[in-house]
Motif scaffolding. Structure first.
Motif, PDB file in Angstrom:
ATOM      1  N   ASP A  81       0.849  -1.187   0.000  1.00 33.29           N
ATOM      2  CA  ASP A  81       0.000   0.000   0.000  1.00 33.29           C
ATOM      3  C   ASP A  81       0.886   1.240   0.000  1.00 33.29           C
ATOM      4  O   ASP A  81       2.110   1.168   0.080  1.00 33.29           O
ATOM      5  CB  ASP A  81      -0.903  -0.014   1.240  1.00 33.29           C
ATOM      6  N   GLN A  82       0.230   2.401  -0.023  1.00 32.19           N
ATOM      7  CA  GLN A  82       0.946   3.651   0.107  1.00 32.19           C
ATOM      8  C   GLN A  82       1.563   3.769   1.501  1.00 32.19           C
ATOM      9  O   GLN A  82       1.148   3.111   2.451  1.00 32.19           O
ATOM     10  CB  GLN A  82       0.006   4.832  -0.110  1.00 32.19           C
ATOM     11  N   HIS A  83       2.550   4.632   1.618  1.00 37.48           N
ATOM     12  CA  HIS A  83       3.146   4.967   2.902  1.00 37.48           C
ATOM     13  C   HIS A  83       3.724   6.363   2.756  1.00 37.48           C
ATOM     14  O   HIS A  83       3.941   6.852   1.650  1.00 37.48           O
ATOM     15  CB  HIS A  83       4.238   3.960   3.283  1.00 37.48           C
ATOM     16  N   GLY A  84       4.021   7.007   3.860  1.00 33.99           N
ATOM     17  CA  GLY A  84       4.475   8.396   3.785  1.00 33.99           C
ATOM     18  C   GLY A  84       5.934   8.601   4.081  1.00 33.99           C
ATOM     19  O   GLY A  84       6.369   9.741   4.239  1.00 33.99           O
ATOM     20  N   GLY A  85       6.719   7.515   4.147  1.00 29.62           N
ATOM     21  CA  GLY A  85       8.102   7.645   4.572  1.00 29.62           C
ATOM     22  C   GLY A  85       9.071   7.937   3.447  1.00 29.62           C
ATOM     23  O   GLY A  85       8.716   8.003   2.269  1.00 29.62           O
ATOM     24  N   GLN A  86      10.334   8.103   3.829  1.00 26.09           N
ATOM     25  CA  GLN A  86      11.394   8.373   2.874  1.00 26.09           C
ATOM     26  C   GLN A  86      12.675   7.697   3.353  1.00 26.09           C
ATOM     27  O   GLN A  86      12.783   7.284   4.505  1.00 26.09           O
ATOM     28  CB  GLN A  86      11.630   9.878   2.730  1.00 26.09           C
ATOM     29  N   ARG A  87      13.658   7.585   2.459  1.00 30.86           N
ATOM     30  CA  ARG A  87      14.928   6.958   2.817  1.00 30.86           C
ATOM     31  C   ARG A  87      15.625   7.791   3.898  1.00 30.86           C
ATOM     32  O   ARG A  87      15.616   9.030   3.867  1.00 30.86           O
ATOM     33  CB  ARG A  87      15.828   6.836   1.597  1.00 30.86           C
ATOM     34  N   VAL A  88      16.228   7.097   4.849  1.00 32.42           N
ATOM     35  CA  VAL A  88      17.009   7.753   5.904  1.00 32.42           C
ATOM     36  C   VAL A  88      18.294   6.959   6.105  1.00 32.42           C
ATOM     37  O   VAL A  88      18.402   5.804   5.687  1.00 32.42           O
ATOM     38  CB  VAL A  88      16.228   7.829   7.240  1.00 32.42           C
ATOM     39  N   GLU A  89      19.270   7.581   6.756  1.00 32.57           N
ATOM     40  CA  GLU A  89      20.516   6.898   7.082  1.00 32.57           C
ATOM     41  C   GLU A  89      20.507   6.362   8.508  1.00 32.57           C
ATOM     42  O   GLU A  89      21.276   5.456   8.837  1.00 32.57           O
ATOM     43  CB  GLU A  89      21.703   7.840   6.892  1.00 32.57           C
TER      44      GLU A  89
END
Length: 690
Positions: free
Chosen positions: A144-152
């Protein structure tokens, strides 16, 4: 309670290859591609040659290698069959998306048992869950959709509810999220295994749990102990406080919620900080990510408004946080940076004299931070960006960053309203080591949680709660008081000197042997609560009073119990043993006597509890004022009370499989000892009891 299990989730969480099977496979593929997953993705479809531009394989058997992670979007019956095939190929793990298992009733429970058997030693998340997101490496088993982004680097979020997980990914608070994992029914791999696996990744700064039911409390306790050793704080939002919440928990994931007060005590013992809402969970995780666990509870607040200073002062009530006053030297240092009309205090209203003057505010903020608070807060709401400019507000943020970097002290910006600090500003603050907190009440609750996390990491190793022992089957017998006291006395619980009597004459003889004054009670298995039946008479001073009372009590019980009167009690405690269906036996300590239910003053400790923990619990009760010597009366012997509680605990641990109920009420604390004046003990019968 489910048995503690061991599963290696490393391949499932950090895969190099992902196989996707069934419904929503295209969406799972798209989500991993959008996040830049660098590994192999293998669609499995019995009819299609290509899925989302990738060559498809007809079955699990045709895959080029054993996949590290698999998303199963097929129906519950097919999921069992494919799970067995994956386990045979030694896949790294799978997500079972399908519902219709134990949460639906007996038929579903049978299917869930078959799923567990099919999985064998292969970890499976679910069933009845969305899966897992790895924002560090861009690996998503997510339909499904999600609202996150890549992080370190970031925090991990673990929840049984997939919908709540989706909501959490949509947060706009600047919180860097490393992992999102949903567990569903926890049929195979559960909460404990997930926490263990997350602790293996040094890029995880803190772990936040949304818990509906504790399927494996012993496993979670071990995982939390490892987190404490590694210095990774764990926070938990546990639902099921209300009867309705507990019932919905059971119907949703087939997990027992457990007694709320017992859960509180269990989580605190194992080193998990419990929070009260999702916003506080996110704000506390954010603070822990930026600043780490706090070394104490002394905080400072700065604002250019007296109204904001009053708001934050009021919001701190009941949190355990302290706005420590500045000493004269510290106050003089702050005063030197502001006009003389400004009153120096904490919370500190620095007025608008230096508004938008970055260098001046830097000096003021640095002088305040130099006073050595555990956290310094700047209360500041930015204007909305679509209609206003925040140019004049930015110097305050820049000054706080500069002051924090100069002094090396922890700091946070607190927006009084959540919308008062946009996400891009929050992310920029995190990047320079300042925590952005949204909403004054939630922010202070988050600060308190971070301080508790600091307490936990500084504590010496504490014993893990004993694993629950199921109660034996068989009839439960209520022991007569005299027999119950003899049992406890053999473990070191002090009881009054006493004798059993069958007739008034025997009662008089017993009283004369013991010495007046005495207590006379009717006793028997049917007299569990004697006071309500008028079966207890106190302070009988001579033979005539004993004889008359014995005649009046005749027929109420099986016998008469004559005991020495405890006449110099300073305070009365209740010492009980409770049994939670999920968490097992626990100590209940409280203000005792006949009004125990009305007073409702109690503390719960998991077994085994240590001497210092028991003493601290007693000291936290309202009755502690009496134990300290109230209005000129002598203090109570707290050490003797603690020793009596430890003896009760020893008995409970020994009889864990047979103990149905145990109450010592009251434990009478005197200046020179403690005595169990009344005992209620119910045990599962054994052959030698009858």
């Amino acid at each position: 309670m489910a048995q503690s299990r061991r599963f290696d989730l490393s391949r499932l969480l950090r895969p190099r290859s992902i196989a996707v099977i069934g419904r929503r496979m295209a969406e799972v593929i798209r989500q991993s591609r959008r996040m830049g997953f660098a590994g192999e993705i293998w669609p499995v479809h019995p009819q299609h040659d290509m899925v989302e531009g990738l060559p498809a394989f007809r079955s699990v058997a045709e895959l080029p290698a054993a996949p590290d992670a698999v998303f199963l979007g097929i129906n519950r019956h097919a999921a069992i069959e494919v799970t067995a095939a994956l386990a045979e190929r030694r896949a790294g793990g799978a997500v079972c998306y399908a519902s219709g298992f134990a949460e639906t009733g007996p038929e579903g429970a049978d299917l869930q048992a078959r799923l567990v058997a099919a999985a064998g030693t292969m970890p499976v998340l679910g069933p009845n869950c969305y899966g897992v997101i790895n924002y560090l490496d861009g690996a998503l088993l997510w339909p499904d959709q999600h609202g996150g982004q890549r992080v370190e680097r970031g925090v991990a979020l673990v929840t049984q509810s997939s919908n709540i997980a989706v909501n959490l990914t949509m947060q706009r608070r600047g919180l860097p999220v490393a992992y999102v994992a949903t567990l569903g029914n926890q049929a195979v791999a559960g909460l404990a295994e997930m926490v263990e696996a997350l602790l293996d990744d040094p890029r995880v700064s803190a772990i936040g749990l949304h818990i509906e039911g504790l399927a494996d409390p012993a496993g979670l306790a071990r995982a939390a102990a490892r987190a404490r050793r590694r210095g990774v704080p764990i926070l938990a939002l546990k639902t099921g406080r209300s009867a309705e919440g507990a019932r919905l928990t059971l119907s949703h994931t087939a997990s027992l919620a457990g007694g709320d007060a017992v859960t509180d005590a269990f989580l605190r013992r194992i080193g998990v900080v419990r929070v009260g809402s999702l916003p506080v969970l996110l704000e506390a995780l954010k603070l822990l990510h930026v600043a780490g666990p706090l070394p104490g509870r002394d905080i400072a607040s700065m604002s250019c408004s007296g109204g904001e200073a009053a708001l934050i002062a009021d919001a701190a009530l009941g949190t355990g946080l302290r706005f420590r006053p500045l000493d004269p030297a510290q106050a003089a240092q702050v005063a030197a940076t502001v006009p003389e009309l400004v009153t120096i205090s904490n919370p500190f209203d620095y007025h608008t004299f230096i508004w938008a003057n970055g260098p001046a505010m830097t000096e003021t903020f640095a002088a305040m931070m130099a006073a050595g608070f555990d956290l310094t807060l700047l209360v500041l709401d930015l204007p909305r960006g679509d209609r206003c400019s925040d140019a004049e507000w930015m110097p305050a943020l820049e000054a706080l960053v500069a002051a924090s970097q100069r002094t090396g002290r922890r700091s946070a910006v607190v927006a009084s309203l959540p919308e008062g600090l946009p996400e891009d500003r929050a992310e920029a603050l995190i990047a320079v080591g300042v925590a952005p907190l949204l909403g004054i009440d939630d922010a202070l609750a988050a600060v308190a949680a971070a301080a508790e996390a600091g307490d936990i990491l500084r504590e010496a190793d504490v014993p893990l709660p004993a694993e629950p022992v199921p109660m034996a089957s068989g009839p439960v017998r209520t022991l007569p008081e005299w027999e119950g006291k003899r049992r406890l006395a053999s473990y070191g619980v002090p009881v009054p000197e006493g004798q059993l009597a069958r007739t008034p004459a025997e009662a008089v003889a017993a009283a004369e042997a013991i010495g007046f004054p005495v207590v006379l009670k009717a006793t028997g298995a049917d007299l569990a609560h004697k006071t309500e039946r008028g079966a207890v008479r106190l302070n009988l001073a001579d033979a005539a009073a004993v004889r008359q009372t014995a005649e009046a009590l005749a027929g109420l019980g099986e016998a008469l119990l004559v005991e020495r009167m405890v006449g110099d009690a300073v305070a009365e405690l209740i010492v009980g043993i409770g049994r939670d269906p999920q968490l097992g036996l626990h100590l209940v300590l409280g203000s005792g006597g006949t009004l125990v239910e009305l007073v409702g003053d109690r503390r719960i400790l998991p077994l085994p509890a240590g001497r210092a923990e028991i003493a601290a619990a007693i000291r936290s009760l309202k009755v502690a004022r009496l134990l300290d010597g109230h209005r000129g009366r002598p203090p109570g012997d707290v050490e003797a009370a603690v020793a009596a509680v430890l003896a009760v605990q020893d008995f409970a641990m020994e009889y864990a499989g047979r103990l149905a109920e145990l109450d010592v009420n009251p434990l009478m604390v005197t200046p020179r000892g403690a005595v169990a004046a009344d005992v209620l003990l119910r045990l599962v019968e054994e052959a030698d009891d009858r």
